[in-house]
Design a protein around this motif. Structure first.
Motif, PDB file in Angstrom:
ATOM      1  N   GLU A   1       0.820  -1.204   0.000  1.00 49.02           N
ATOM      2  CA  GLU A   1       0.000   0.000   0.000  1.00 49.02           C
ATOM      3  C   GLU A   1       0.862   1.265   0.000  1.00 49.02           C
ATOM      4  OE1 GLU A   1      -3.351   1.802  -0.631  1.00 49.02           O
ATOM      5  OE2 GLU A   1      -3.181  -0.388  -0.515  1.00 49.02           O
ATOM      6  N   LEU A   2       1.973   1.210   0.732  1.00 47.09           N
ATOM      7  CA  LEU A   2       2.900   2.346   0.760  1.00 47.09           C
ATOM      8  C   LEU A   2       3.491   2.596  -0.622  1.00 47.09           C
ATOM      9  CD1 LEU A   2       4.379   4.425   2.527  1.00 47.09           C
ATOM     10  CD2 LEU A   2       6.058   2.675   3.092  1.00 47.09           C
TER      11      LEU A   2
ATOM     12  N   PHE B   1      12.271  -0.634 -14.476  1.00 49.17           N
ATOM     13  CA  PHE B   1      12.246  -1.676 -13.434  1.00 49.17           C
ATOM     14  C   PHE B   1      12.957  -1.306 -12.137  1.00 49.17           C
ATOM     15  CE2 PHE B   1      12.369  -3.496 -17.718  1.00 49.17           C
ATOM     16  CZ  PHE B   1      11.148  -4.150 -17.745  1.00 49.17           C
ATOM     17  N   TRP B   2      13.546  -0.091 -12.043  1.00 49.00           N
ATOM     18  CA  TRP B   2      14.344   0.197 -10.851  1.00 49.00           C
ATOM     19  C   TRP B   2      13.527   0.170  -9.574  1.00 49.00           C
ATOM     20  CZ3 TRP B   2      12.598   4.213  -8.045  1.00 49.00           C
ATOM     21  CH2 TRP B   2      11.933   5.243  -8.703  1.00 49.00           C
ATOM     22  N   TYR B   3      12.235   0.547  -9.656  1.00 47.63           N
ATOM     23  CA  TYR B   3      11.472   0.630  -8.406  1.00 47.63           C
ATOM     24  C   TYR B   3      11.151  -0.735  -7.809  1.00 47.63           C
ATOM     25  CZ  TYR B   3       7.172   0.399 -11.324  1.00 47.63           C
ATOM     26  OH  TYR B   3       6.176   0.050 -12.207  1.00 47.63           O
ATOM     27  N   ILE B   4      11.352  -1.807  -8.598  1.00 47.39           N
ATOM     28  CA  ILE B   4      11.139  -3.141  -8.027  1.00 47.39           C
ATOM     29  C   ILE B   4      12.265  -3.470  -7.039  1.00 47.39           C
ATOM     30  CG2 ILE B   4      10.974  -5.608  -8.587  1.00 47.39           C
ATOM     31  CD1 ILE B   4       9.751  -4.796 -11.256  1.00 47.39           C
ATOM     32  N   ALA B   5      13.454  -2.933  -7.304  1.00 47.60           N
ATOM     33  CA  ALA B   5      14.583  -3.182  -6.400  1.00 47.60           C
ATOM     34  C   ALA B   5      14.717  -2.096  -5.336  1.00 47.60           C
ATOM     35  CB  ALA B   5      15.879  -3.263  -7.205  1.00 47.60           C
ATOM     36  N   SER B   6      13.825  -1.119  -5.353  1.00 45.56           N
ATOM     37  CA  SER B   6      13.920   0.010  -4.425  1.00 45.56           C
ATOM     38  C   SER B   6      12.940  -0.178  -3.265  1.00 45.56           C
ATOM     39  CB  SER B   6      13.599   1.316  -5.153  1.00 45.56           C
ATOM     40  OG  SER B   6      14.471   1.476  -6.254  1.00 45.56           O
ATOM     41  N   LEU B   7      13.104   0.621  -2.236  1.00 47.42           N
ATOM     42  CA  LEU B   7      12.151   0.615  -1.129  1.00 47.42           C
ATOM     43  C   LEU B   7      11.609   2.025  -0.924  1.00 47.42           C
ATOM     44  CD1 LEU B   7      13.633  -1.682   1.675  1.00 47.42           C
ATOM     45  CD2 LEU B   7      11.742  -2.162   0.136  1.00 47.42           C
ATOM     46  N   VAL B   8      10.374   2.078  -0.471  1.00 48.91           N
ATOM     47  CA  VAL B   8       9.698   3.359  -0.253  1.00 48.91           C
ATOM     48  C   VAL B   8       9.430   3.524   1.240  1.00 48.91           C
ATOM     49  CG1 VAL B   8       7.626   4.705  -0.746  1.00 48.91           C
ATOM     50  CG2 VAL B   8       8.617   3.238  -2.519  1.00 48.91           C
ATOM     51  N   PHE B   9       9.642   4.742   1.735  1.00 39.39           N
ATOM     52  CA  PHE B   9       9.374   5.035   3.147  1.00 39.39           C
ATOM     53  C   PHE B   9       8.491   6.280   3.246  1.00 39.39           C
ATOM     54  CE2 PHE B   9      13.253   2.641   2.966  1.00 39.39           C
ATOM     55  CZ  PHE B   9      13.161   1.766   4.037  1.00 39.39           C
ATOM     56  N   SER B  10       7.728   6.331   4.306  1.00 37.74           N
ATOM     57  CA  SER B  10       6.874   7.492   4.560  1.00 37.74           C
ATOM     58  C   SER B  10       7.608   8.410   5.542  1.00 37.74           C
ATOM     59  CB  SER B  10       5.543   7.016   5.161  1.00 37.74           C
ATOM     60  OG  SER B  10       4.762   8.111   5.526  1.00 37.74           O
ATOM     61  N   VAL B  11       7.862   9.659   5.125  1.00 40.26           N
ATOM     62  CA  VAL B  11       8.576  10.597   5.987  1.00 40.26           C
ATOM     63  C   VAL B  11       7.558  11.371   6.821  1.00 40.26           C
ATOM     64  CG1 VAL B  11      10.249  12.474   6.092  1.00 40.26           C
ATOM     65  CG2 VAL B  11      10.333  10.842   4.194  1.00 40.26           C
ATOM     66  N   LYS B  12       7.677  11.285   8.124  1.00 37.48           N
ATOM     67  CA  LYS B  12       6.762  12.012   9.017  1.00 37.48           C
ATOM     68  C   LYS B  12       7.587  12.710  10.091  1.00 37.48           C
ATOM     69  CE  LYS B  12       2.867   8.818   8.445  1.00 37.48           C
ATOM     70  NZ  LYS B  12       1.946   9.700   7.764  1.00 37.48           N
TER      71      LYS B  12
ATOM     72  N   MET C   1       2.999   5.975  -3.042  1.00 36.86           N
ATOM     73  CA  MET C   1       4.126   6.693  -3.654  1.00 36.86           C
ATOM     74  C   MET C   1       3.928   6.805  -5.164  1.00 36.86           C
ATOM     75  SD  MET C   1       6.988   6.230  -5.677  1.00 36.86           S
ATOM     76  CE  MET C   1       7.257   4.462  -5.653  1.00 36.86           C
ATOM     77  N   LEU C   2       3.462   5.707  -5.777  1.00 39.57           N
ATOM     78  CA  LEU C   2       3.281   5.689  -7.229  1.00 39.57           C
ATOM     79  C   LEU C   2       2.303   6.783  -7.671  1.00 39.57           C
ATOM     80  CD1 LEU C   2       4.532   3.757  -9.290  1.00 39.57           C
ATOM     81  CD2 LEU C   2       2.425   2.432  -9.243  1.00 39.57           C
ATOM     82  N   TRP C   3       1.202   6.896  -6.948  1.00 40.03           N
ATOM     83  CA  TRP C   3       0.156   7.867  -7.333  1.00 40.03           C
ATOM     84  C   TRP C   3       0.507   9.296  -6.909  1.00 40.03           C
ATOM     85  CZ3 TRP C   3      -0.735   4.672 -10.541  1.00 40.03           C
ATOM     86  CH2 TRP C   3      -1.927   4.090 -10.916  1.00 40.03           C
ATOM     87  N   LYS C   4       1.379   9.431  -5.913  1.00 38.93           N
ATOM     88  CA  LYS C   4       1.709  10.780  -5.429  1.00 38.93           C
ATOM     89  C   LYS C   4       3.037  11.306  -5.958  1.00 38.93           C
ATOM     90  CE  LYS C   4      -0.972  10.790  -1.170  1.00 38.93           C
ATOM     91  NZ  LYS C   4      -0.953  10.951   0.281  1.00 38.93           N
ATOM     92  N   VAL C   5       3.842  10.420  -6.535  1.00 38.26           N
ATOM     93  CA  VAL C   5       5.157  10.867  -7.013  1.00 38.26           C
ATOM     94  C   VAL C   5       5.359  10.506  -8.490  1.00 38.26           C
ATOM     95  CG1 VAL C   5       7.658  10.710  -6.675  1.00 38.26           C
ATOM     96  CG2 VAL C   5       6.142  10.664  -4.687  1.00 38.26           C
ATOM     97  N   LEU C   6       5.575   9.238  -8.778  1.00 37.09           N
ATOM     98  CA  LEU C   6       5.954   8.854 -10.147  1.00 37.09           C
ATOM     99  C   LEU C   6       4.814   9.035 -11.137  1.00 37.09           C
ATOM    100  CD1 LEU C   6       8.054   5.609  -9.454  1.00 37.09           C
ATOM    101  CD2 LEU C   6       8.858   7.946  -9.774  1.00 37.09           C
TER     102      LEU C   6
END
Length: 558
Positions: free
Chosen positions: A134-135, A213-224, A139-144
């Protein structure tokens, strides 16, 4: 028999121009393995994979299947209490709910929402890991893919249409004359027409292909990060404010080893949940995302042979946030795997630090600055009750440990590590530690004695000759809070000579036992322009001392 149309791509890891290309190479290998586990066919064939070289052969059909899975999506039904701007609801329905013990009917607007499947993640994720997926979707809808017009690739898949991207990529790579092409911001973070050196953002089709394909090897974090709210009684409470996403892109140094470690990492992602987000997916400083990614890799690497950091040369981390209709890059950094920094971060992970303390402390760990560096900026940003304990005013929340506790821990740790007993024996690094020890004890001693005078109470002496303060007494606790707050407010606004005059005239006004060498070290700092260092350490020491009133008993020479 007609010969099958194929494309064979050969990649040398060290010829690839950016970390996003290298992560893309890892990402396509992960995607193919995911499809293999799901028994999909026909698959691209990985003919060779070594530490630095990968050879993959595609047919037209396997290329189509690859993009169909990459952009696979579906429409899911969601309900909303409010209408979505510019979109007609599919239907409206009422549901009976209970609020404050009373039944009431609530109206919901029902919509079909486009949602990427991300099956390449769920193949590896453990059960109950939906929050990481879900995270990634957020990110996909709010950034890329923040602009709705860029989501067409997912919409056509949700409608069951084969991905049109496959045909474009195949055609570009089959062209007799390969020419450089530009690429969109949806596949390359920071893409623009040309960089500051006027080098255009273009690449050959074979290189650009990896950027899908880079985002498959990447990780996403929520900054708060925290912000303070006050109610009508002026009592403070802490709220967490969303500061966008940190996207961590790894730069493999050994593609084969990285591939295996990453699969193990995905299979062992932590499933703990915090406010609908994976607990490990929430960070207070965007650079922390790179350290967290490194931590996940290291704990999984420990199951394999070889050095911890041999397979990765760095991690790029981008802090992105959607503001209005635009996506802003708030920060970008490359973090190199450094054992000393990593070990400090490992200890921090276990400490459950106050988020404000953690933020400036981690910045100093990464920059290899003294631990107190930059703290004044935060003292000037937040109200004093955040740093100085004040009963009934300082927020007491489970996710917001008192700032002074972490200050006290750092001072105590510094004193414990300071094995050299005399200033004249120390090097520059140890002088910093000595200075922290001196100021911590001077400030604490001042607060305890002034609080005694203010409360009209006195100390006792135990059988070992140690001083026992009356911490069980309510008047003494209140006096500590008052003296601490007065000293904090008086120091916070002072600079240069004004601060030096206050420190020497007030903090040093009570009897202080200070060996000559320590006295000279402190005097040199005050006289020779080191007042900011003394001020930072003094404010941190006040914060630590203010919490003494919460202790049951305290001996001065602990």
């Amino acid at each position: 028999m007609k010969k099958e149309d194929k494309i064979t791509l050969t990649y040398n890891l060290f010829d690839l121009p950016t970390a996003q290309h290298k992560a893309g190479l890892a990402g396509i290998l992960i995607l193919i393995e995911s499809m293999r586990r799901r028994k999909m066919s026909p698959l691209p064939e990985v003919e060779e994979m070594t530490s630095s070289r990968v050879v993959i052969t595609f047919t037209r059909e396997s290329m189509q299947l690859l993009f169909d899975d990459l952009y696979d999506a579906e429409f899911v039904e969601v309900k909303s209490k409010s209408k979505w701007s510019g979109k007609k609801p599919k239907k409206i329905k009422e549901e009976e709910t209970i609020e404050n013990g009373k039944k009431k009917k609530t109206k919901y607007f029902i919509y079909d929402e486009l949602q990427p499947k991300g099956s390449f993640f769920t193949t590896f994720y453990p059960d109950d890991c939906e929050n990481w997926l879900e995270l990634w979707r957020k990110m996909l809808w709010k950034v890329l893919r923040a602009q709705p017009k860029t989501r067409g690739v997912y919409e056509e898949r949700a409608k069951g249409i084969p991905s049109s991207e496959a045909s474009k990529v195949w055609k570009a790579m089959k062209a007799k004359k390969q020419k450089e092409e530009s690429f969109a911001g949806s596949v390359f973070i920071g893409a623009q027409k040309e960089n500051a050196e006027l080098v255009p953002f273009k690449g050959l089709p074979q290189e650009n292909f990896l950027l899908y394909f880079w985002y498959i090897a990447s990780l996403v974090f929520s900054v708060k990060f925290v912000e303070l709210k006050r109610n009508k009684e002026r009592k403070s409470s802490i709220k967490w404010k969303d500061w966008g996403h940190a996207i961590v892109i790894p730069e493999p140094a050994d593609i084969e080893e990285f591939y295996y470690v990453l699969i193990e990492t995905l299979e062992n992602m932590p499933v703990d949940v915090k406010n609908y987000t994976p607990a490990s997916g929430q960070i207070t400083l965007f650079e922390e995302g790179a350290l967290e990614y490194l931590y996940f890799l290291v704990i999984n690497k420990s199951r394999r042979q070889g050095g911890f950091f041999d397979f990765i040369s760095g991690l790029e981390v981008y802090h992105m946030q959607k503001q209005g209709n635009n996506v802003r890059m708030l920060g970008a950094k490359k973090i190199l795997p450094d054992r000393k920094i990593f070990e400090k971060y490992e200890r921090m992970r276990q400490a459950n630090m106050n988020p404000i303390f953690k933020r400036f402390y981690l910045q100093n760990v990464l920059a290899q600055n003294p631990w107190y560096f930059g703290s004044i900026k935060y003292f000037n940003t937040f109200p004093s009750e955040i740093f100085v304990w004040k009963t009934g005013k300082t927020p007491e929340q489970t996710n917001f440990k008192f700032f002074g506790l972490d200050c006290n821990n750092l001072f105590q740790l510094t004193i414990k590590k300071l094995k050299i007993k005399e200033v004249k024996e120390v090097n520059e690094e140890s002088k910093e530690m000595f200075m922290a020890k001196i100021i911590y004890r001077i400030v604490r001693h001042y607060i305890l004695l002034k609080a005694l005078n203010k409360s009209g109470l006195s100390t006792k002496t135990d059988e070992k000759g140690q001083t026992i303060y009356p911490f069980e007494n309510k008047e003494y606790k209140e006096a500590i809070e008052k003296v601490s707050m007065d000293a904090f407010l008086a120091m916070r606004g002072r600079k240069e000579e004004d601060f030096v005059e206050y420190f020497t005239g007030t903090i040093c006004s009570v009897p202080q036992f200070l060996p000559q060498d320590e006295y000279l070290l402190l005097s040199d700092a005050l006289v020779q322009g080191g007042w900011e260092k003394v001020k930072s350490l003094s404010l941190l020491a006040i914060s630590a001392a203010s919490y003494l009133a919460k202790n049951i008993q305290h001996k001065e020479d602990e």
